[in-house]
Design an enzyme around this catalytic site. Structure first.
Site, PDB file in Angstrom:
ATOM      1  N   LYS A 194       4.447   5.080  -3.806  1.00 48.21           N
ATOM      2  CA  LYS A 194       3.445   6.139  -3.779  1.00 48.21           C
ATOM      3  C   LYS A 194       2.646   6.079  -2.475  1.00 48.21           C
ATOM      4  CE  LYS A 194      -0.855   6.540  -5.132  1.00 48.21           C
ATOM      5  NZ  LYS A 194      -1.405   7.445  -4.100  1.00 48.21           N
ATOM      6  N   GLY A 246      -4.354  -1.791   0.407  1.00 45.77           N
ATOM      7  CA  GLY A 246      -5.473  -0.868   0.268  1.00 45.77           C
ATOM      8  C   GLY A 246      -6.775  -1.617   0.135  1.00 45.77           C
ATOM      9  N   GLY A 251      -7.402  -3.596  -5.296  1.00 41.31           N
ATOM     10  CA  GLY A 251      -6.600  -4.821  -5.382  1.00 41.31           C
ATOM     11  C   GLY A 251      -7.020  -5.672  -6.571  1.00 41.31           C
ATOM     12  N   GLU A 268      -2.292  -6.716  -0.042  1.00 41.81           N
ATOM     13  CA  GLU A 268      -2.801  -6.811   1.319  1.00 41.81           C
ATOM     14  C   GLU A 268      -4.043  -5.958   1.361  1.00 41.81           C
ATOM     15  OE1 GLU A 268      -3.968  -6.125   4.550  1.00 41.81           O
ATOM     16  OE2 GLU A 268      -2.137  -5.123   5.197  1.00 41.81           O
ATOM     17  N   GLU A 399     -16.574  -4.520   5.320  1.00 41.07           N
ATOM     18  CA  GLU A 399     -15.548  -3.784   6.061  1.00 41.07           C
ATOM     19  C   GLU A 399     -15.992  -2.328   6.245  1.00 41.07           C
ATOM     20  OE1 GLU A 399     -11.743  -2.932   4.069  1.00 41.07           O
ATOM     21  OE2 GLU A 399     -10.786  -3.517   5.934  1.00 41.07           O
TER      22      GLU A 399
HETATM   23  P1  NAI Z   1      -7.710   2.764  -2.026  1.00 47.17           P
HETATM   24  O1  NAI Z   1      -7.490   1.310  -2.233  1.00 47.17           O
HETATM   25  O2  NAI Z   1      -8.386   3.539  -3.094  1.00 47.17           O
HETATM   26  O3  NAI Z   1      -6.297   3.491  -1.756  1.00 47.17           O
HETATM   27  C1  NAI Z   1      -5.096   2.847  -1.408  1.00 47.17           C
HETATM   28  C2  NAI Z   1      -3.951   3.344  -2.276  1.00 47.17           C
HETATM   29  O4  NAI Z   1      -4.163   2.937  -3.626  1.00 47.17           O
HETATM   30  C3  NAI Z   1      -3.812   4.861  -2.335  1.00 47.17           C
HETATM   31  O5  NAI Z   1      -2.442   5.189  -2.363  1.00 47.17           O
HETATM   32  C4  NAI Z   1      -4.486   5.212  -3.646  1.00 47.17           C
HETATM   33  O6  NAI Z   1      -4.037   6.427  -4.200  1.00 47.17           O
HETATM   34  C5  NAI Z   1      -4.082   4.043  -4.512  1.00 47.17           C
HETATM   35  N1  NAI Z   1      -4.948   3.776  -5.658  1.00 47.17           N
HETATM   36  C6  NAI Z   1      -6.251   4.110  -5.833  1.00 47.17           C
HETATM   37  N2  NAI Z   1      -6.701   3.665  -7.007  1.00 47.17           N
HETATM   38  C7  NAI Z   1      -5.680   3.031  -7.620  1.00 47.17           C
HETATM   39  C8  NAI Z   1      -5.521   2.346  -8.863  1.00 47.17           C
HETATM   40  N3  NAI Z   1      -6.523   2.205  -9.723  1.00 47.17           N
HETATM   41  N4  NAI Z   1      -4.325   1.795  -9.141  1.00 47.17           N
HETATM   42  C9  NAI Z   1      -3.303   1.884  -8.277  1.00 47.17           C
HETATM   43  N5  NAI Z   1      -3.386   2.528  -7.100  1.00 47.17           N
HETATM   44  C10 NAI Z   1      -4.558   3.093  -6.758  1.00 47.17           C
HETATM   45  O7  NAI Z   1      -8.455   2.929  -0.662  1.00 47.17           O
HETATM   46  P2  NAI Z   1      -9.373   4.168  -0.175  1.00 47.17           P
HETATM   47  O8  NAI Z   1     -10.323   4.571  -1.255  1.00 47.17           O
HETATM   48  O9  NAI Z   1      -8.506   5.191   0.402  1.00 47.17           O
HETATM   49  O10 NAI Z   1     -10.224   3.456   0.974  1.00 47.17           O
HETATM   50  C11 NAI Z   1     -11.405   2.752   0.655  1.00 47.17           C
HETATM   51  C12 NAI Z   1     -11.599   1.564   1.566  1.00 47.17           C
HETATM   52  O11 NAI Z   1     -10.531   0.652   1.417  1.00 47.17           O
HETATM   53  C13 NAI Z   1     -11.610   1.871   3.048  1.00 47.17           C
HETATM   54  O12 NAI Z   1     -12.866   2.293   3.461  1.00 47.17           O
HETATM   55  C14 NAI Z   1     -11.208   0.559   3.625  1.00 47.17           C
HETATM   56  O13 NAI Z   1     -12.332  -0.283   3.748  1.00 47.17           O
HETATM   57  C15 NAI Z   1     -10.266  -0.029   2.612  1.00 47.17           C
HETATM   58  N6  NAI Z   1      -8.836   0.171   2.962  1.00 47.17           N
HETATM   59  C16 NAI Z   1      -8.106  -0.885   3.379  1.00 47.17           C
HETATM   60  C17 NAI Z   1      -6.791  -0.720   3.759  1.00 47.17           C
HETATM   61  C18 NAI Z   1      -5.972  -1.847   4.244  1.00 47.17           C
HETATM   62  O14 NAI Z   1      -5.031  -1.619   5.003  1.00 47.17           O
HETATM   63  N7  NAI Z   1      -6.197  -3.057   3.818  1.00 47.17           N
HETATM   64  C19 NAI Z   1      -6.171   0.589   3.762  1.00 47.17           C
HETATM   65  C20 NAI Z   1      -6.994   1.662   3.224  1.00 47.17           C
HETATM   66  C21 NAI Z   1      -8.282   1.429   2.873  1.00 47.17           C
END
Ligand code: NAI
Ligand code: MG
Length: 489
Positions: A194, A246, A251, A268, A399
């Site tokens: 996804k 993410g 996580g 990660e 972050e």
């Molecule tokens: P997020 O962690 O919500 O999104 C990442 C992925 O997880 C997306 O595909 C999202 O649809 C999916 N997701 C969301 N909720 C989920 C759940 N309950 N179960 C399974 N999958 C789920 O990140 P978001 O809200 O886009 O960004 C928020 C913060 O996260 C950013 O400001 C940044 O600090 C951090 N981040 C870190 C990343 C990294 O590479 N380590 C990448 C993106 C964001």
């Protein structure tokens, strides 16, 4: 559609004419369905969402929103493909498919780069020179391992895990898809992936490439949607492995969701990585490294060098050169080849970044931003430097995931190690010094998964990447990345 890059001031007073990448050669449909079992299928809810170009807020395409039922179909297709085709196929045949996907991606590199830039807001220079070539290289690299697994795990019996559920973020959409899919396939697993809701398009283009490659149906399934779609993948009982990149919050949620099951997990997560400059470092190169460390990809980098530590004796010099270099950065149209800093990925993320900038000012830190104009449409942020920062300040701890850098000084090696390690995260670090022994000393004491010496943000498919502490666990890339997709017996 392209606006002139809105750079204003730089030391020399020079400016470049806009040099826009053409978008005439790309093929985007108005609407995308789900890629399940080798076919494009409508979402069972009939719901679609829009993905926009964050540089001008225009809609690029409509994309299917997969629900639990769709995820179930995808997982069942992956399971069937695993049981009947992929796990039975000779490894050398599997390798050919992975290799073919790499070749097809390479042939379409230009189109993939432009679509990445449109959908994610990142500069074309980055998507063209970094994201897409690295994504292809990942497939090439793991294609090479697919029929040599007995050398990857010598004297061990091993088997694939089965169905891998993979959830990726928006900062490196195609590259993260490659990091997830290539090792999973090479180790003999099948996949349900996804992409993030703001950047689904290159993963869908990859699905088209996979279709073209003749990969057996169901081996890779791509489902688009939001957090609920991700959660349905994580919770599906027939998923054997969850790979997530993410936010730390999601996580932690995933870890709770898989507790008590026998699902394997790699996470990660975020970072607050330190970039450390010693007085004997080549200062001009270090300044480039700082710029690359934090302003690369608008700071949407989990391993961004967002905390700068400079040895006191050279702090004034470094800050002066850094500000000068920040003044010459181009912020604006991501399709312009001159652009250094493109658009912030989404309105929400821009709000997060602006919230932190406000906190920084309220905390009493001193802010510096170059005086460049920003386009009136789209989500943009000036490169931002905070000095006079205390270790306990929120901007030095949390972050931000944007082009915001904090700078602190230090006197001794022990002091900087202590300061750098004082973070809940531990993804990466950079060390700039002329002294080899100091590099080795720091690499062993910094609690970070990756430590770069006299460089920053360099990636290679053969070297593993991953974090300590709240930055997650498990490694991607290299042999370690393969290890995450097999059961050793
Ligand atoms: P997020 O962690 O919500 O999104 C990442 C992925 O997880 C997306 O595909 C999202 O649809 C999916 N997701 C969301 N909720 C989920 C759940 N309950 N179960 C399974 N999958 C789920 O990140 P978001 O809200 O886009 O960004 C928020 C913060 O996260 C950013 O400001 C940044 O600090 C951090 N981040 C870190 C990343 C990294 O590479 N380590 C990448 C993106 C964001
Ligand atoms: Mg988008």
């Amino acid at each position: 559609m392209a606006k002139k890059t809105t750079k204003k001031s730089n030391e020399t007073g020079w400016d470049y004419a806009p040099s826009l990448e053409s978008i005439g050669h790309i093929d985007l449909k108005e609407s995308y369905d789900l890629f399940i079992d080798g076919k494009w299928v409508k979402p069972s809810s009939g719901k679609y969402f829009e993905t926009i170009n964050p540089a001008n807020e225009k809609v690029l395409a409509k994309v299917a929103h997969a629900n639990e039922e769709d995820v179930d179909r995808a997982v069942k297709a992956a399971r069937k493909a695993y049981d009947t085709v992929w796990s039975k196929m000779p490894a050398s045949e599997r390798a050919k498919y992975i290799f073919r996907i790499a070749r097809l991606m390479q042939e379409r590199a230009r189109e993939l780069s432009v679509i990445e830039t449109l959908d994610a807001g990142k500069s074309i220079r980055e998507s063209r020179d970094i994201d897409v070539p690295l994504a292809c290289n990942h497939f090439f690299y793991y294609a090479g391992w697919a029929d040599k697994l007995e050398y990857a795990f010598p004297n061990r019996d091993f088997e694939p895990l089965g169905v891998a559920g993979q959830i990726i973020p928006w900062n490196f959409p195609l590259l993260m898809a490659a990091w997830k899919i290539a090792p999973a396939l090479a180790a003999g697993n099948t996949v349900v992936l996804k992409p993030a809701e703001t950047t689904p398009l290159t993963a869908l283009k990859l699905a088209e490439i996979i279709e073209l490659s003749g990969l057996p149906p169901g081996v890779v399934n791509i489902v688009t949607g939001f957090g609920d779609t991700g959660a349905a993948i994580v919770e599906h009982p027939e998923v054997n492995k969850v790979a997530f990149t993410g936010s730390t919050a999601v996580g932690k949620h995933i870890q709770r969701a898989v507790a008590g099951t026998d699902k394997k997990v790699t996470l990660e997560l975020g970072g607050k990585s330190s970039n450390i400059i010693f007085e004997d470092a080549p200062i001009d190169q270090a300044v480039e490294g700082i710029i690359n460390g934090i302003f690369f990809n608008q700071g949407h980098v989990c391993c961004a060098g967002s905390r700068l530590f400079v040895q006191e004796s050279v702090a004034e010099l470094v800050v002066r050169k850094l500000k000068q270099r920040m003044d010459s950065l181009y912020v604006g149209d991501p399709l312009d080849k001159n652009t250094d800093i493109g658009a912030i990925n989404s309105k929400e993320q821009l709000e997060v970044i602006n919230k932190y900038i406000k906190i920084g000012i309220e905390e009493g830190a001193e802010m510096y931003q170059p005086n460049c104009e920003l386009p009136d449409k789209g989500y943009f942020c000036r490169p931002t430097l905070f000095s006079n920062v205390a270790q306990s300040n929120v901007i030095a701890q949390e972050e931000i995931f944007g082009p915001v850098l904090t700078i602190q000084t230090f006197r001794t090696v022990d002091e900087v190690i202590q300061k750098a390690n004082n973070s809940p995260y531990g993804l990466a670090a950079g060390v700039w010094t002329d002294k080899g022994s100091r590099i080795f000393n720091l690499t062993s004491k910094l609690r970070a998964g990756v430590v770069w010496a006299n460089t920053y943000n360099k990636f290679d498919p053969a070297s593993p990447f991953g974090g300590y502490k709240e930055s997650g666990f498990g490694r991607e890339g290299g042999l370690h990345g393969l290890r995450a997709y097999v059961k050793l017996k």
